[in-house]
Design a protein around this motif. Structure first.
Motif, PDB file in Angstrom:
ATOM      1  N   GLU A 216      -9.075   0.695   3.063  1.00 57.49           N
ATOM      2  CA  GLU A 216      -8.526  -0.580   3.525  1.00 57.49           C
ATOM      3  C   GLU A 216      -9.611  -1.524   4.040  1.00 57.49           C
ATOM      4  O   GLU A 216      -9.563  -2.726   3.769  1.00 57.49           O
TER       5      GLU A 216
ATOM      6  N   THR B 137      -4.672   8.797   2.321  1.00 55.31           N
ATOM      7  CA  THR B 137      -3.640   7.937   1.750  1.00 55.31           C
ATOM      8  C   THR B 137      -3.339   8.351   0.317  1.00 55.31           C
ATOM      9  O   THR B 137      -4.230   8.780  -0.425  1.00 55.31           O
ATOM     10  N   HIS B 138      -2.100   8.240  -0.056  1.00 58.40           N
ATOM     11  CA  HIS B 138      -1.676   8.570  -1.412  1.00 58.40           C
ATOM     12  C   HIS B 138      -2.441   7.764  -2.451  1.00 58.40           C
ATOM     13  O   HIS B 138      -2.827   8.279  -3.503  1.00 58.40           O
TER      14      HIS B 138
ATOM     15  N   LEU C 108       0.828  -1.199   0.000  1.00 52.80           N
ATOM     16  CA  LEU C 108       0.000   0.000   0.000  1.00 52.80           C
ATOM     17  C   LEU C 108       0.867   1.255   0.000  1.00 52.80           C
ATOM     18  O   LEU C 108       1.832   1.360   0.753  1.00 52.80           O
ATOM     19  N   SER C 109       0.502   2.206  -0.837  1.00 51.27           N
ATOM     20  CA  SER C 109       1.214   3.478  -0.904  1.00 51.27           C
ATOM     21  C   SER C 109       0.496   4.494  -0.023  1.00 51.27           C
ATOM     22  O   SER C 109      -0.589   4.965  -0.353  1.00 51.27           O
ATOM     23  N   HIS C 110       1.094   4.813   1.108  1.00 48.42           N
ATOM     24  CA  HIS C 110       0.477   5.737   2.058  1.00 48.42           C
ATOM     25  C   HIS C 110       0.778   7.200   1.732  1.00 48.42           C
ATOM     26  O   HIS C 110      -0.073   8.069   1.894  1.00 48.42           O
ATOM     27  N   THR C 111       2.006   7.467   1.300  1.00 46.88           N
ATOM     28  CA  THR C 111       2.410   8.845   1.026  1.00 46.88           C
ATOM     29  C   THR C 111       3.153   8.909  -0.297  1.00 46.88           C
ATOM     30  O   THR C 111       3.717   7.915  -0.766  1.00 46.88           O
TER      31      THR C 111
ATOM     32  N   TRP D  11      -9.542   6.870   3.833  1.00 42.22           N
ATOM     33  CA  TRP D  11      -8.926   6.688   2.514  1.00 42.22           C
ATOM     34  C   TRP D  11      -8.442   8.001   1.907  1.00 42.22           C
ATOM     35  O   TRP D  11      -7.499   8.024   1.117  1.00 42.22           O
TER      36      TRP D  11
ATOM     37  N   GLU E 120       7.968   4.866  -0.798  1.00 45.32           N
ATOM     38  CA  GLU E 120       6.668   4.215  -0.745  1.00 45.32           C
ATOM     39  C   GLU E 120       6.559   3.062  -1.740  1.00 45.32           C
ATOM     40  O   GLU E 120       7.350   2.936  -2.672  1.00 45.32           O
TER      41      GLU E 120
ATOM     42  N   SER F 213      -8.169   4.393   9.035  1.00 47.99           N
ATOM     43  CA  SER F 213      -8.113   4.000   7.625  1.00 47.99           C
ATOM     44  C   SER F 213      -8.845   4.974   6.720  1.00 47.99           C
ATOM     45  O   SER F 213      -9.421   4.582   5.720  1.00 47.99           O
TER      46      SER F 213
END
Length: 290
Positions: A206, A200-201, A70-73, A197, A78, A195
């Motif tokens: 999730e 998040t990037h 998962l790409s968070h930032t 959404w 990432e 979570s």
């Protein structure tokens, strides 16, 4: 992570053939032979309302498809296709290897959220079709990418012959949410503190992704699946969470044929930590699949 780029045009495909190094090689009897030239397929592919970037290299069947975490930032560290580290070079010596960026990640196009495992599965189906990457596939799912791999396999049982999951998410984890205080559980909502959404990037919901995987669990294909569990473990939680986690993981694995859990000395980011072990386990999965 490479900075996300704005992509235009319908379909841009670059197909490059890597030339053999130097002149013809000599075999044992002194005759000149030309080593097989692996093909590289690299470009962006139109999957509907956006484009996805993918690179494939090597040849041979089945094709190994890598699904990143998962790409968070929007940060160079990432998760994206490049998270595969040295695996493409190693695996492409014997098999075709494909890695791609999900929507909103890396060099793929932007889409509105929230996204889910179902939407990501649909994207991957379209991507492989448009790029003419034929089955069978062995899925290599890392972290959150494991959830997408599990749903994809359930939706395409005749195309997927095996899976290797790297410290990955799995649907039975939702049963462990009861160990957490209510405000720390996965929850729907744009701005949920755990979570949300929108923060998040990748714009990935999730909880929706885990629910997608749960719904797909009763359609789990009878294929070999090996799960590599990090040691020391990357999971953490209150009360009896740590004790219950392995039981839920074993329940998940039991739905495959066979499903095996192996603890390996690695942190969560296994692609860079234990590439040789990953290659060896992939070969075992392929042998099991026949």
């Amino acid at each position: 992570m490479t900075t996300r780029q704005a992509l235009a045009g319908a379909l841009a495909v670059v197909v490059t053939c890597l030339s053999a190094c130097g002149a013809d090689e000599k075999n044992g009897d002194g005759k000149g032979t030309t080593a097989p030239t692996p093909k590289v397929l690299e470009g962006t592919f139109d999957v509907g309302d956006h484009e996805l970037a993918m690179r494939c290299e090597g040849s041979g069947s089945p094709t190994v498809v890598y699904l990143h975490g998962l790409s968070h930032t929007e940060d160079a560290a990432e998760a994206n296709a490049a998270s595969a580290a040295s695996l493409p070079e190693s695996i492409a010596r014997k098999h075709r290897f494909c890695a791609y960026d999900r929507a909103n990640v890396g060099q793929s196009g932007d889409v509105d959220g929230p996204l889910s495992a179902t939407s990501s599965t649909r994207d991957l189906q379209r991507l492989l079709t448009v790029a003419k990457v034929e089955p069978p596939y062995v899925l290599l799912g890392a972290s959150f990418g494991g959830l997408v791999a599990e749903v994809f396999a359930s939706e395409n049982p005749s195309d997927v012959t095996g899976m290797l999951l790297l410290d990955a998410g799995f649907p039975d984890e939702l049963d462990l949410e009861t160990f957490f205080p209510e405000d720390e559980r996965l929850g729907h909502g744009k701005n949920h503190p755990v979570s949300g959404w929108a923060d998040t990037h990748e714009l990935m919901d999730e909880l929706a992704a885990y629910e997608d995987a749960q719904k797909a669990a009763d359609r789990t294909p009878k294929i070999p699946m090996t799960y590599l569990l990090a040691d020391p473990p990357s999971f953490d939680g209150p009360g009896g969470y740590a004790k219950a986690y392995p039981k839920e993981l074993d329940e998940f694995a039991s739905r495959y044929s066979p499903g095996v859990v192996k603890t390996v000395p690695s942190d969560h980011y296994m692609e860079a930590a234990i590439p040789d072990r990953i290659v060896a386990e992939l070969e075992k999965v392929m042998a099991e699949a026949g």
